[in-house]
Design a protein around this motif. Structure first.
Motif, PDB file in Angstrom:
ATOM      1  N   ILE A  94      -2.352  10.111   3.633  1.00 38.40           N
ATOM      2  CA  ILE A  94      -2.826   9.359   4.305  1.00 38.40           C
ATOM      3  C   ILE A  94      -2.332   7.937   4.357  1.00 38.40           C
ATOM      4  CG2 ILE A  94      -3.820   8.079   6.881  1.00 38.40           C
ATOM      5  CD1 ILE A  94      -4.536  11.058   7.313  1.00 38.40           C
ATOM      6  N   VAL A  95      -1.046   6.648   4.047  1.00 36.74           N
ATOM      7  CA  VAL A  95      -1.550   5.490   3.695  1.00 36.74           C
ATOM      8  C   VAL A  95      -1.686   4.753   4.633  1.00 36.74           C
ATOM      9  CG1 VAL A  95      -0.423   3.464   2.872  1.00 36.74           C
ATOM     10  CG2 VAL A  95      -0.654   6.087   1.309  1.00 36.74           C
ATOM     11  N   VAL A  96      -2.458   3.819   4.936  1.00 33.54           N
ATOM     12  CA  VAL A  96      -3.289   2.850   5.696  1.00 33.54           C
ATOM     13  C   VAL A  96      -2.680   1.337   5.314  1.00 33.54           C
ATOM     14  CG1 VAL A  96      -4.521   1.496   7.317  1.00 33.54           C
ATOM     15  CG2 VAL A  96      -4.743   3.795   6.865  1.00 33.54           C
ATOM     16  N   ASP A  97      -1.155   1.001   5.523  1.00 36.07           N
ATOM     17  CA  ASP A  97      -0.651  -0.495   5.396  1.00 36.07           C
ATOM     18  C   ASP A  97      -2.365  -1.609   6.937  1.00 36.07           C
ATOM     19  OD1 ASP A  97       0.160  -3.073   4.998  1.00 36.07           O
ATOM     20  OD2 ASP A  97       2.302  -2.643   5.635  1.00 36.07           O
ATOM     21  N   ASN A  98      -2.783  -2.424   5.588  1.00 39.57           N
ATOM     22  CA  ASN A  98      -4.049  -3.128   5.896  1.00 39.57           C
ATOM     23  C   ASN A  98      -3.294  -5.009   6.134  1.00 39.57           C
ATOM     24  OD1 ASN A  98      -6.946  -4.615   5.452  1.00 39.57           O
ATOM     25  ND2 ASN A  98      -6.610  -3.424   7.134  1.00 39.57           N
ATOM     26  N   GLY A  99      -2.122  -4.857   6.548  1.00 36.21           N
ATOM     27  CA  GLY A  99      -1.466  -5.901   7.021  1.00 36.21           C
ATOM     28  C   GLY A  99      -0.887  -6.652   6.024  1.00 36.21           C
ATOM     29  N   THR A 100       0.212  -5.863   5.797  1.00 34.55           N
ATOM     30  CA  THR A 100       1.203  -6.722   4.510  1.00 34.55           C
ATOM     31  C   THR A 100       2.437  -6.762   5.054  1.00 34.55           C
ATOM     32  OG1 THR A 100      -0.239  -5.157   2.437  1.00 34.55           O
ATOM     33  CG2 THR A 100       2.199  -5.618   2.040  1.00 34.55           C
ATOM     34  N   SER A 101       2.591  -8.143   4.499  1.00 32.52           N
ATOM     35  CA  SER A 101       3.736  -9.038   4.751  1.00 32.52           C
ATOM     36  C   SER A 101       5.001  -9.349   3.317  1.00 32.52           C
ATOM     37  CB  SER A 101       3.730  -9.906   5.231  1.00 32.52           C
ATOM     38  OG  SER A 101       5.272 -10.370   6.298  1.00 32.52           O
ATOM     39  N   PRO A 102       5.998  -8.383   3.524  1.00 30.47           N
ATOM     40  CA  PRO A 102       6.672  -7.682   4.494  1.00 30.47           C
ATOM     41  C   PRO A 102       6.049  -6.013   4.592  1.00 30.47           C
ATOM     42  CG  PRO A 102       8.250  -7.745   2.255  1.00 30.47           C
ATOM     43  CD  PRO A 102       7.048  -9.058   2.546  1.00 30.47           C
ATOM     44  N   PRO A 103       5.840  -5.053   5.076  1.00 29.30           N
ATOM     45  CA  PRO A 103       5.256  -4.313   4.933  1.00 29.30           C
ATOM     46  C   PRO A 103       5.881  -3.186   4.173  1.00 29.30           C
ATOM     47  CG  PRO A 103       6.387  -4.481   7.329  1.00 29.30           C
ATOM     48  CD  PRO A 103       7.111  -5.696   6.400  1.00 29.30           C
ATOM     49  N   LEU A 104       4.053  -2.284   3.699  1.00 26.67           N
ATOM     50  CA  LEU A 104       4.528  -1.299   2.449  1.00 26.67           C
ATOM     51  C   LEU A 104       5.385  -0.554   3.143  1.00 26.67           C
ATOM     52  CD1 LEU A 104       0.468  -1.416   1.933  1.00 26.67           C
ATOM     53  CD2 LEU A 104       2.889  -2.733   0.309  1.00 26.67           C
ATOM     54  N   ARG A 105       5.850   0.370   2.170  1.00 30.72           N
ATOM     55  CA  ARG A 105       6.535   1.582   1.881  1.00 30.72           C
ATOM     56  C   ARG A 105       6.134   2.272   1.930  1.00 30.72           C
ATOM     57  NH1 ARG A 105       9.434   1.650  -2.434  1.00 30.72           N
ATOM     58  NH2 ARG A 105       9.456   0.014  -3.698  1.00 30.72           N
ATOM     59  N   LEU A 106       7.364   4.147   1.970  1.00 30.58           N
ATOM     60  CA  LEU A 106       6.460   4.570   0.948  1.00 30.58           C
ATOM     61  C   LEU A 106       7.839   4.906   0.310  1.00 30.58           C
ATOM     62  CD1 LEU A 106       4.636   7.022   3.908  1.00 30.58           C
ATOM     63  CD2 LEU A 106       3.715   6.212   2.117  1.00 30.58           C
ATOM     64  N   PRO A 107       8.087   5.942  -1.335  1.00 30.44           N
ATOM     65  CA  PRO A 107       8.838   6.295  -2.348  1.00 30.44           C
ATOM     66  C   PRO A 107       9.137   7.395  -1.051  1.00 30.44           C
ATOM     67  CG  PRO A 107       7.062   5.701  -3.092  1.00 30.44           C
ATOM     68  CD  PRO A 107       6.164   5.278  -1.622  1.00 30.44           C
ATOM     69  N   GLY A 108      11.249   7.497  -1.216  1.00 30.28           N
ATOM     70  CA  GLY A 108      11.470   8.646  -1.092  1.00 30.28           C
ATOM     71  C   GLY A 108      10.904  10.196  -1.523  1.00 30.28           C
ATOM     72  N   GLY A 109      10.640  10.719  -0.926  1.00 28.71           N
ATOM     73  CA  GLY A 109      10.134  11.898  -1.386  1.00 28.71           C
ATOM     74  C   GLY A 109       8.842  12.207  -1.114  1.00 28.71           C
ATOM     75  N   THR A 110       7.822  11.601  -0.453  1.00 31.59           N
ATOM     76  CA  THR A 110       5.937  11.205  -0.888  1.00 31.59           C
ATOM     77  C   THR A 110       5.694  12.113   0.482  1.00 31.59           C
ATOM     78  OG1 THR A 110       6.606   9.084  -1.246  1.00 31.59           O
ATOM     79  CG2 THR A 110       3.949  10.175  -0.666  1.00 31.59           C
ATOM     80  N   ALA A 111       5.505  13.645  -0.051  1.00 29.17           N
ATOM     81  CA  ALA A 111       4.934  13.607   1.668  1.00 29.17           C
ATOM     82  C   ALA A 111       3.266  12.937   1.999  1.00 29.17           C
ATOM     83  CB  ALA A 111       4.080  15.242   0.954  1.00 29.17           C
ATOM     84  N   ALA A 112       3.328  12.304   2.332  1.00 26.64           N
ATOM     85  CA  ALA A 112       2.461  11.303   3.118  1.00 26.64           C
ATOM     86  C   ALA A 112       3.232  10.421   4.537  1.00 26.64           C
ATOM     87  CB  ALA A 112       2.350   9.695   2.193  1.00 26.64           C
ATOM     88  N   ARG A 113       1.987  10.373   4.923  1.00 23.77           N
ATOM     89  CA  ARG A 113       2.285   9.275   6.703  1.00 23.77           C
ATOM     90  C   ARG A 113       1.481   7.766   6.219  1.00 23.77           C
ATOM     91  NH1 ARG A 113      -1.240  11.198  11.167  1.00 23.77           N
ATOM     92  NH2 ARG A 113      -2.590  12.114   9.261  1.00 23.77           N
ATOM     93  N   LEU A 114       1.912   6.998   7.213  1.00 24.53           N
ATOM     94  CA  LEU A 114       1.551   5.177   6.187  1.00 24.53           C
ATOM     95  C   LEU A 114       1.709   5.087   8.250  1.00 24.53           C
ATOM     96  CD1 LEU A 114       1.879   3.184   5.149  1.00 24.53           C
ATOM     97  CD2 LEU A 114       4.446   2.728   5.994  1.00 24.53           C
ATOM     98  N   VAL A 115       0.427   5.051   7.895  1.00 28.23           N
ATOM     99  CA  VAL A 115      -0.120   4.139   9.569  1.00 28.23           C
ATOM    100  C   VAL A 115      -0.775   2.487   9.481  1.00 28.23           C
ATOM    101  CG1 VAL A 115      -0.550   6.230  10.261  1.00 28.23           C
ATOM    102  CG2 VAL A 115      -2.403   4.991   9.359  1.00 28.23           C
ATOM    103  N   VAL A 116      -0.467   2.072   9.930  1.00 30.21           N
ATOM    104  CA  VAL A 116      -0.940   0.917  10.014  1.00 30.21           C
ATOM    105  C   VAL A 116      -2.808  -0.096  11.129  1.00 30.21           C
ATOM    106  CG1 VAL A 116      -0.208  -1.815  10.475  1.00 30.21           C
ATOM    107  CG2 VAL A 116       1.931   0.014  10.124  1.00 30.21           C
TER     108      VAL A 116
END
Length: 556
Positions: free
Chosen positions: A77-99
């Motif tokens: 679980i990757v938590v973007d803590n307010g990055t601008s521009p928002p963070l992204r997950l590389p292709g094929g990554t077995a992860a979830r992105l929440v803000v």
């Protein structure tokens, strides 16, 4: 004393041969002995708070993709803590992105924690790359007991960042600096197994895992703290019964120095201002002689229904104690008192009214309807009604508990003991609840995980006679005198050590002089021997010459 509150859920592998949860005494986790080969069953949730630095996050995720622990049991679980521009997950990554829009790493971690479904929570910073076997090394431990916190060995590298993570991490990131304070802490305490009063300091967020059930008991991170959230949560985990394990097989590389490494003095200044209020174990930060704190070091519990004079004698004696970092909980049915009652002298609850009125506005006394105590308080003293401790009684009991690592100190005034005063270490009782077997008295479990000792109340200035509090002057004076005497003895010891050192140096000089003298004597002896030999040779030669000359004359 028994306690039927449930502990953490556990698995068959957590059990000892007798069917109970495996027990660790203090923080000596070596008794767990995790096997080299085990069947992975527990699911782990890796929570990564991230702000900016997309390139480092990509490498951290690549490191997770190479873990030897089964991928099906790893939740990321990757938590973007307010990055601008928002963070992204590389292709094929077995992860979830929440803000998480609210700033602060603690808020980001709590957001990820709310999403986590694993039996184990793995805190991972977004600029930390795990070596392939790191998570497996953590999970070996978690399969042995349900109350562990495991920390990796992190090395700090300043090597240029590769675009793709190479196969040989050591070749790419070395030379790297070790986590110096962690290594020093581990080495000083034999891996935190001995002489470690604050093992919770090992709970750092860079690469640390903890049982999810234990997190639920301790609560999420304190998002009101600016810095020091990891340590503060580690302290609450410790209070909830956690065992802290440094795992050298779990290695990781921190990509660049941390903010603390760059600005340690500034961060310590901010951290110490806040954590002192929340972590009573940091007594060295609580240097003020009289002020109070959000979380006290000791809470005393007294029955408030025993009568006004009886209750007042005990409470006032505690408030006059040399242990100032203390609160008193007076338990009674305060919610039943009617504030509008008339004719107070005829009130059947007059004693309760007097106790309530006498302590209602005392900042260190809390009038409560139950014995519930803040779980962050390290020690709880349960004082029987009518007992009065001396000025230094509590301080002596605390010294005993800390020195011996005891979970419970019982105080008796007579034998057989009809009642006892109890000094309970909250963390030991929390651990005991996790490992207590069905029907086992809780005190027996405390004895197994920490130790129990009974002392004579008369010898520790406890009495059943009410006494007028005289303040802390006499005990302070005694302590000051003791400190002065200790300082004098230390100075004298230093003087004697210096004298011994001087004598040793003098003896060394004499030994050196003796050796040199022996060498000179030896040289003189050799020279004398040579001279004597030369003289004998000359005499022999001269005698031979004279004999030959006389022989020639006689023949002629």
């Amino acid at each position: 004393m028994s306690d039927n509150r449930p502990g953490l859920p556990h698995r068959p592998d957590d059990l000892s041969p007798d069917g109970g949860v495996r027990r660790v005494r203090g923080n000596d986790y070596r008794v767990l002995q995790p096997p080299e080969q085990f069947t992975p069953e527990l699911r782990v949730s890796v929570v990564i708070p991230a702000y900016g630095a997309q390139d480092k996050l990509d490498l951290a995720l690549q490191g997770l993709a190479r873990q030897t622990y089964p991928a099906a049991l790893i939740e990321i679980i990757v938590v973007d803590n307010g990055t601008s521009p928002p963070l992204r997950l590389p292709g094929g990554t077995a992860a979830r992105l929440v803000v998480c829009d609210k700033p602060g790493r603690a808020c980001a971690r709590n957001t990820g924690l709310a999403e986590a479904t694993g039996e184990v929570i793995f805190w991972l910073d977004s600029d930390v790359v795990l070596t392939p076997g790191a998570i497996e090394a953590h999970m070996r431990w978690h399969h042995t007991a349900p109350y562990l916190s495991v920390t990796s060995y992190i090395r700090f590298t300043e090597a240029p960042l590769p675009e793709e993570l190479p196969d040989d991490l050591e070749a790419a990131f070395e030379p790297a600096a070790p986590h110096a304070w962690l290594v020093d802490l581990v080495e000083r305490t034999e891996g935190l197994t001995t002489d470690s009063p604050r093992p919770f300091s090992l709970h750092v967020g860079g690469a640390t895992s903890v049982n999810a059930g234990l997190v639920r008991v301790a609560g999420p991170m304190d998002d009101d703290l600016i810095v020091g959230q990891d340590t503060e949560m580690g302290f609450r985990l410790y209070q909830a019964g956690a065992v802290f394990i440094p795992e050298p097989r779990a290695r990781a590389y921190h990509l660049g120095p941390t903010m603390r490494m760059r600005q340690q003095k500034s961060i310590d200044r901010v951290s110490h201002a806040f954590v002192a209020d929340r972590i009573p174990a940091y007594q060295w930060l609580r240097t003020h002689p009289t002020r109070g704190w959000q979380v006290p070091y000791v809470t005393a519990v007294i029955d408030g229904t025993a009568g006004y004079e009886v209750v007042r004698a005990g409470v006032d004696a505690l408030l006059a104690s040399t242990v100032v970092d203390l609160t008193v909980v007076v338990v009674g049915p305060w919610d039943t008192l009617d504030p509008d009652r008339r004719a107070p002298l005829k009130d059947p609850d007059l004693d309760l009214v007097l106790v309530h009125g006498h302590y209602e506005h005392e900042s260190r006394v809390r009038l409560a309807t139950s014995e519930e105590v803040d779980p962050r308080v390290p020690f709880v003293l349960r004082l029987p009604a009518g007992w009065t401790p001396g000025e230094d009684s509590l301080a002596v009991l605390l010294d005993l508990a800390r020195t011996e690592g005891l979970g419970l100190v019982e105080v008796v005034l007579d034998e057989p003991a009809s009642e006892v005063a109890r000094l309970e270490r909250v963390s030991s009782f929390a651990r005991a609840r996790l490992v207590a077997r069905p029907g086992e008295p809780l005190d027996d479990a405390v004895a197994a995980v920490a130790g129990v000792q009974r002392v004579d109340g008369d010898q520790h200035a406890f009495t059943r006679e009410p006494a007028q509090p005289v303040g802390r002057r006499s005990a302070y004076k005694a302590r000051i005198q003791a400190k002065a005497e200790a300082a004098r003895l230390a100075k004298e010891s230093e003087r004697l050590r210096a004298q011994v050192s001087k004598w040793r140096d003098e003896a060394a000089r004499w030994r050196k002089s003796t050796v040199e003298l022996r060498r000179e004597v030896g040289t003189l002896r050799r020279e004398l021997y040579t001279a004597q030999k030369a003289q004998r040779d000359m005499r022999t030669t001269l005698a031979g010459t004279v004999r030959r000359a006389i022989g020639k004359r006689l023949r002629g």
